[in-house]
Enzyme design. Structure first.
Site, PDB file in Angstrom:
ATOM      1  N   ASP A  54     -10.873  -3.690  -2.299  1.00 47.96           N
ATOM      2  CA  ASP A  54      -9.401  -3.270  -2.736  1.00 47.96           C
ATOM      3  C   ASP A  54      -8.366  -3.341  -1.806  1.00 47.96           C
ATOM      4  O   ASP A  54      -8.329  -2.582  -0.507  1.00 47.96           O
ATOM      5  CB  ASP A  54      -9.685  -1.562  -2.798  1.00 47.96           C
ATOM      6  CG  ASP A  54      -8.344  -0.862  -3.041  1.00 47.96           C
ATOM      7  OD1 ASP A  54      -8.109  -0.685  -4.604  1.00 47.96           O
ATOM      8  OD2 ASP A  54      -7.576  -0.224  -2.410  1.00 47.96           O
ATOM      9  N   TYR A  59      -0.998  -2.546   3.176  1.00 51.79           N
ATOM     10  CA  TYR A  59      -1.970  -2.315   4.590  1.00 51.79           C
ATOM     11  C   TYR A  59      -1.760  -3.333   5.532  1.00 51.79           C
ATOM     12  O   TYR A  59      -2.473  -3.048   6.624  1.00 51.79           O
ATOM     13  CB  TYR A  59      -3.439  -2.174   4.017  1.00 51.79           C
ATOM     14  CG  TYR A  59      -3.698  -1.616   2.579  1.00 51.79           C
ATOM     15  CD1 TYR A  59      -2.734  -0.199   2.390  1.00 51.79           C
ATOM     16  CD2 TYR A  59      -4.563  -1.360   1.855  1.00 51.79           C
ATOM     17  CE1 TYR A  59      -3.290   0.824   1.521  1.00 51.79           C
ATOM     18  CE2 TYR A  59      -4.985  -0.696   0.910  1.00 51.79           C
ATOM     19  CZ  TYR A  59      -4.249   0.436   0.677  1.00 51.79           C
ATOM     20  OH  TYR A  59      -4.485   1.324  -0.345  1.00 51.79           O
ATOM     21  N   LYS A  88      -1.878  -4.811  -4.496  1.00 48.99           N
ATOM     22  CA  LYS A  88      -0.838  -4.029  -5.178  1.00 48.99           C
ATOM     23  C   LYS A  88       0.644  -4.211  -4.806  1.00 48.99           C
ATOM     24  O   LYS A  88       0.525  -4.608  -3.495  1.00 48.99           O
ATOM     25  CB  LYS A  88      -1.243  -2.429  -4.658  1.00 48.99           C
ATOM     26  CG  LYS A  88      -2.594  -1.761  -4.782  1.00 48.99           C
ATOM     27  CD  LYS A  88      -2.775  -0.438  -4.228  1.00 48.99           C
ATOM     28  CE  LYS A  88      -4.348  -0.243  -4.294  1.00 48.99           C
ATOM     29  NZ  LYS A  88      -4.969  -0.393  -2.979  1.00 48.99           N
ATOM     30  N   HIS A 119       1.850   0.203  -6.733  1.00 53.14           N
ATOM     31  CA  HIS A 119       0.895   1.119  -5.965  1.00 53.14           C
ATOM     32  C   HIS A 119       1.514   2.741  -6.140  1.00 53.14           C
ATOM     33  O   HIS A 119       0.702   3.772  -5.975  1.00 53.14           O
ATOM     34  CB  HIS A 119       1.345   0.588  -4.431  1.00 53.14           C
ATOM     35  CG  HIS A 119       0.592   0.990  -3.336  1.00 53.14           C
ATOM     36  ND1 HIS A 119       0.146   0.230  -2.384  1.00 53.14           N
ATOM     37  CD2 HIS A 119      -0.419   2.307  -3.377  1.00 53.14           C
ATOM     38  CE1 HIS A 119      -0.866   0.824  -1.714  1.00 53.14           C
ATOM     39  NE2 HIS A 119      -1.189   1.894  -2.106  1.00 53.14           N
TER      40      HIS A 119
END
Ligand SMILES: NC(=O)c1ccc[n+]([C@@H]2O[C@H](COP(=O)([O-])OP(=O)(O)OC[C@H]3O[C@@H](n4cnc5c(N)ncnc54)[C@H](OP(=O)(O)O)[C@@H]3O)[C@@H](O)[C@H]2O)c1
Length: 335
Positions: A54, A59, A88, A119
């Site tokens: 994921d 990130y 995302k 997201h």
């Protein structure tokens, strides 16, 4: 090194026939786990048997994860088609979903995604690591006409085979109803917070009734999230006496019971750890020693409707508080 046979990991079938492994590795290191540590965890996790990863552009580690994937492909550990890679589009890229998709693919070193998610339903953003009181001066309430444009690009990516599946994240029933009334391609999945203290039964059942699968983030209750993301009313699912009791009966950590519960409930948990014994156990545990029906019912009874990822940083100037983001009375705030 202990390994788990990926063929023994059950799968959840989407309405279009795609099959996603029921447990994946989370990759959000927040501000305490580095991109390199996470990339190394991805490398090790795939070697021990993980097939679902994921990811997300926000990130800040997709390049490093891309290097780990390249190592895995070069060493012949897996082929691209053996993996399920989720990513995302971040809020600040709603105006350029295609550009976000291309950047993610280039960073990860792949030419398609198994799943691409929006997201958050808002275009509201924030700098990494800011306090929860911080506000984006350009933040706006949910506007379906804008989201429809975002979704149209997602549909295009799906129809052109660049994303094998598309979905949403952090949706509510009210917003999902709107999307279902206007979309050409129904989302295959919604990624949402779900753990024993925040089970979201109404949204979970609504999705099920509409043939939409549910990926559960923070499946362990994200105990190591930064203090700035905690409030006085937050609880700790892995310290709940029921979870502790069931964990003792199975001779495992309560975190493992969270993962077992999620899979047996029919959701797809994506627990995070960069520590091999922990991430190995999170996958292995779903291939052995299931929870009993009674234990499943006991966990059902400890739901506290306690949302941890409240999203305060996405509030617009006239919003009252974080509840405005979640349409709790069925209406969309600021609509
Ligand atoms: N779509 C979204 O908006 C969204 C939002 C949040 C998160 N996510 C995704 O969901 C993933 C998971 O959420 P999260 O990272 O916040 O929280 P989480 O998976 O609920 O919790 C991670 C914590 O659980 C501990 N842990 C993991 N396995 C364990 C085990 N077997 N025994 C004991 N402790 C264990 C880890 O310990 P250690 O620290 O010791 O490793 C870590 O502190 C993220 O990484 C991200 O991919 C998505």
């Amino acid at each position: 090194m202990e390994t788990v046979d990926p063929n023994k990991v059950p799968k959840v079938k989407f309405y279009n026939g795609a099959e996603i492994p029921t447990v994946g590795l989370g990759t959000f290191g927040s501000d305490h786990v580095s991109a390199d540590q996470i990339a190394e965890a991805v490398y090790q996790a795939v070697k021990i048997g993980y097939r679902l990863i994921d990811c997300a552009a926000v990130y800040g580690n997709e390049k490093e994860i891309g290097s780990a994937l390249k190592r895995l492909f070069d060493e012949g550990v897996v082929k691209r088609e053996d993996l399920w890679i989720t990513s995302k589009v971040w809020n600040s890229m709603h105006h350029d979903v295609r550009g976000s998709f291309e950047k993610t693919c280039s960073d990860l070193g792949v030419d398609y995604l198994d799943l691409f998610l929006v997201h958050w339903p808002f275009p509201n953003s924030h700098a990494p690591g800011v306090s929860v009181d911080s506000r984006d001066p350009d933040a706006v309430p949910y506007r379906h006409r804008d989201f429809k444009r975002v979704w149209a690009v997602m549909e295009d990516l799906y129809e052109n085979g660049l994303c094998k599946n598309i979905g949403t994240s952090n949706q509510t029933i009210a917003k999902m109803k709107l999307l279902l009334s206007t979309c050409k391609v129904k989302p295959m999945v919604n990624e949402m917070e779900m753990h024993p203290h925040f089970q979201q039964p109404e949204l979970f059942n609504f999705l099920k009734e509409n043939g939409i699968a549910a990926i559960g983030f923070c499946p362990i209750g994200s105990p190591a999230r930064p203090d700035r993301d905690k409030t006085a009313t937050d609880t700790v699912p892995i310290q709940d006496p029921v979870m502790v009791k069931i964990a003792k009966a199975h001779n495992v950590h309560p975190a493992v019971i969270c993962v077992k519960w999620a899979v047996q409930r029919g959701q797809i948990p994506i627990p995070f750890s960069v520590k091999p014994p922990k991430f190995t156990m999170n996958l292995k545990c779903i291939t052995e020693d299931p929870l009993t029906e009674e234990e499943m019912n006991e966990i059902k009874s400890i739901d506290k409707n306690n949302r941890f990822i409240k999203g305060q940083v996405f509030l617009w100037s006239t919003a009252k508080d974080w509840h405005d983001l979640w349409d709790e009375d069925g209406t969309i705030a600021g609509w």
